[in-house]
Enzyme design. Structure first.
Site, PDB file in Angstrom:
ATOM      1  N   SER A  45     135.088  83.615 107.865  1.00 29.78           N
ATOM      2  CA  SER A  45     135.447  83.364 109.259  1.00 29.78           C
ATOM      3  C   SER A  45     136.316  84.484 109.815  1.00 29.78           C
ATOM      4  O   SER A  45     137.362  84.816 109.250  1.00 29.78           O
ATOM      5  CB  SER A  45     136.203  82.034 109.383  1.00 29.78           C
ATOM      6  N   HIS A  79     130.810  83.047 112.541  1.00 26.49           N
ATOM      7  CA  HIS A  79     129.740  83.371 111.590  1.00 26.49           C
ATOM      8  C   HIS A  79     128.486  83.710 112.387  1.00 26.49           C
ATOM      9  O   HIS A  79     127.854  82.837 112.989  1.00 26.49           O
ATOM     10  CB  HIS A  79     129.472  82.189 110.657  1.00 26.49           C
ATOM     11  N   HIS A 101     127.705  76.388 104.761  1.00 25.84           N
ATOM     12  CA  HIS A 101     128.626  75.461 104.109  1.00 25.84           C
ATOM     13  C   HIS A 101     127.981  74.085 103.993  1.00 25.84           C
ATOM     14  O   HIS A 101     127.207  73.684 104.876  1.00 25.84           O
ATOM     15  CB  HIS A 101     129.929  75.306 104.915  1.00 25.84           C
ATOM     16  N   TYR A 103     129.510  71.352 104.440  1.00 24.15           N
ATOM     17  CA  TYR A 103     130.034  70.467 105.482  1.00 24.15           C
ATOM     18  C   TYR A 103     129.239  70.561 106.783  1.00 24.15           C
ATOM     19  O   TYR A 103     129.383  69.714 107.674  1.00 24.15           O
ATOM     20  CB  TYR A 103     131.524  70.710 105.739  1.00 24.15           C
ATOM     21  N   GLU A 104     128.395  71.593 106.912  1.00 23.75           N
ATOM     22  CA  GLU A 104     127.522  71.686 108.075  1.00 23.75           C
ATOM     23  C   GLU A 104     126.356  70.705 107.984  1.00 23.75           C
ATOM     24  O   GLU A 104     125.569  70.582 108.928  1.00 23.75           O
ATOM     25  CB  GLU A 104     126.985  73.106 108.219  1.00 23.75           C
ATOM     26  N   ALA A 132     138.428  83.203 104.527  1.00 21.85           N
ATOM     27  CA  ALA A 132     139.703  82.829 105.138  1.00 21.85           C
ATOM     28  C   ALA A 132     140.211  81.616 104.377  1.00 21.85           C
ATOM     29  O   ALA A 132     139.454  80.680 104.112  1.00 21.85           O
ATOM     30  CB  ALA A 132     139.514  82.502 106.609  1.00 21.85           C
ATOM     31  N   MET A 235     137.045  76.403 101.996  1.00 20.68           N
ATOM     32  CA  MET A 235     135.846  75.565 102.015  1.00 20.68           C
ATOM     33  C   MET A 235     134.573  76.341 101.685  1.00 20.68           C
ATOM     34  O   MET A 235     133.485  75.969 102.123  1.00 20.68           O
ATOM     35  CB  MET A 235     135.708  74.915 103.396  1.00 20.68           C
ATOM     36  N   SER A 236     134.705  77.420 100.919  1.00 16.99           N
ATOM     37  CA  SER A 236     133.537  78.250 100.634  1.00 16.99           C
ATOM     38  C   SER A 236     133.734  78.995  99.321  1.00 16.99           C
ATOM     39  O   SER A 236     134.577  78.641  98.505  1.00 16.99           O
ATOM     40  CB  SER A 236     133.315  79.255 101.771  1.00 16.99           C
ATOM     41  N   ASN A 259     146.462  80.925 107.297  1.00 15.33           N
ATOM     42  CA  ASN A 259     147.471  79.934 107.669  1.00 15.33           C
ATOM     43  C   ASN A 259     148.189  79.492 106.403  1.00 15.33           C
ATOM     44  O   ASN A 259     147.665  79.648 105.288  1.00 15.33           O
ATOM     45  CB  ASN A 259     146.844  78.721 108.374  1.00 15.33           C
ATOM     46  N   HIS A 284     141.204  76.000 113.492  1.00 22.60           N
ATOM     47  CA  HIS A 284     140.240  77.078 113.278  1.00 22.60           C
ATOM     48  C   HIS A 284     140.549  78.257 114.195  1.00 22.60           C
ATOM     49  O   HIS A 284     140.269  79.409 113.855  1.00 22.60           O
ATOM     50  CB  HIS A 284     138.821  76.574 113.533  1.00 22.60           C
TER      51      HIS A 284
END
Length: 309
Positions: A45, A79, A101, A103-104, A132, A235-236, A259, A284
């Site tokens: 990201s 992306h 991902h 989660y998509e 990220a 998450m990746s 973050n 995000h």
């Protein structure tokens, strides 16, 4: 596999790889500088700016995921969703500008399908993966970098694993070791180039925790991951690392800390401090903004590493 047999999956991989090979071979007729890549770079990201490091002195060509048979499209802001083929620092590379991902809504096998397809080109030996991530280590701050030297695969330990199902014996073993997943020599090279370039940010080394998302972690979850030994969370990356190693590739993975995760306990009613609830809330937007701040340094660093692989 969940909805298809391994024979069907092999046929899809072959059809997709043949499409890309034909695309490259046709383009090379007019642009002989375009070569099959030896390095894959996966962008996270806000980190797609590495595309600007593709040499302007040679030809580069993009191929949208949506045009490739059986490819899913990336739906996450930041992306782009395409391959970019060209040369970086004299080396032929392919960029994945945007990843997939689970989660998509995609099966986890779909998220690593692009790596299987690119492996069929027969030339890729190394993958550089960027992401990220949220900082769990209390020494980390936003816009720091972390070289991943190990990971905790929470979804994988619970059964959401990219190698679940029939094994692709032609790629790798049924029981894949991951104690050597993150190549030591590539990590040494990353730190050397960081020192050579004298970049104005800190490069740490640590453990990455992979979670499914798409929610950012709760305070209690962040503390749990921290206690488990994780230095950063995202998450990746881990599914891609696993399949890359299954393909026999060398892996270098780099997190941009966009973050800092909140580890403090949730304020109680008796604390009389409602403002504390808003401290450190992740978004995000913050991820993308901090990605932009550090992206130029990340681009220079990756470009330097590619030149010495």
């Amino acid at each position: 596999m969940s909805n298809f047999t391994i024979t069907e999956e092999r046929e899809k991989i072959k059809e997709s790889s043949t499409f890309i090979k034909n695309f490259l071979d046709t383009t090379r007729i007019e642009h002989p500088d375009l070569e099959y890549p030896t390095i894959l770079i996966i962008c996270g990201s806000g980190l797609g700016g590495i595309a600007s490091r593709i040499s302007s002195d040679t030809f580069s060509i993009a191929q949208a995921y949506a045009e490739i048979p059986y490819f899913k499209t990336s739906t996450v802001p930041g992306h782009v969703g395409r391959f970019l083929f060209g040369k970086m620092n004299g080396t032929s590379v392919v960029l994945m500008e945007g990843r997939l991902h689970s989660y998509e809504g995609y099966a986890i096998q779909d998220t690593v399908f692009p790596l299987r397809v690119l492996h069929e080109l027969g030339t890729i030996k190394t993958v550089i993966i960027k992401n990220a991530a949220g900082g769990l280590n209390r020494d980390f701050k936003a816009c720091d970098l972390m070289c991943i030297n190990d990971h905790i695969n929470l979804p994988g330990l619970a059964g959401l694993h990219p190698l679940k199902g029939p094994n692709f014996e032609e790629y790798g073993p049924r029981f894949l070791p991951l104690s050597d997943a993150y190549d030591l020599e590539l990590r040494k090279l990353l730190f050397k180039k960081m020192n050579d370039l004298n970049l104005p940010r800190t490069l740490h080394e640590g453990i990455y925790a992979f979670v499914s998302g798409p929610t950012f972690e709760s305070r209690a979850e962040s503390r749990m991951l921290h206690i488990m030994g994780a230095d950063a969370v995202g998450m990746s990356t881990v599914p891609e690392v696993i399949v890359a190693r299954h393909c026999g590739w060398k892996v270098l993975a780099l997190s941009l800390i966009t973050n800092v995760s909140v580890l403090d306990s949730t304020p109680k009613v008796t604390d009389h401090n409602p403002a504390a609830m808003d401290e450190g809330v992740a978004s995000h937007t913050e991820v993308l903004e901090n990605g932009k701040i550090a992206s130029k340094d990340v681009e220079r660093l990756i470009e330097a590493v590619v030149g010495d692989i």
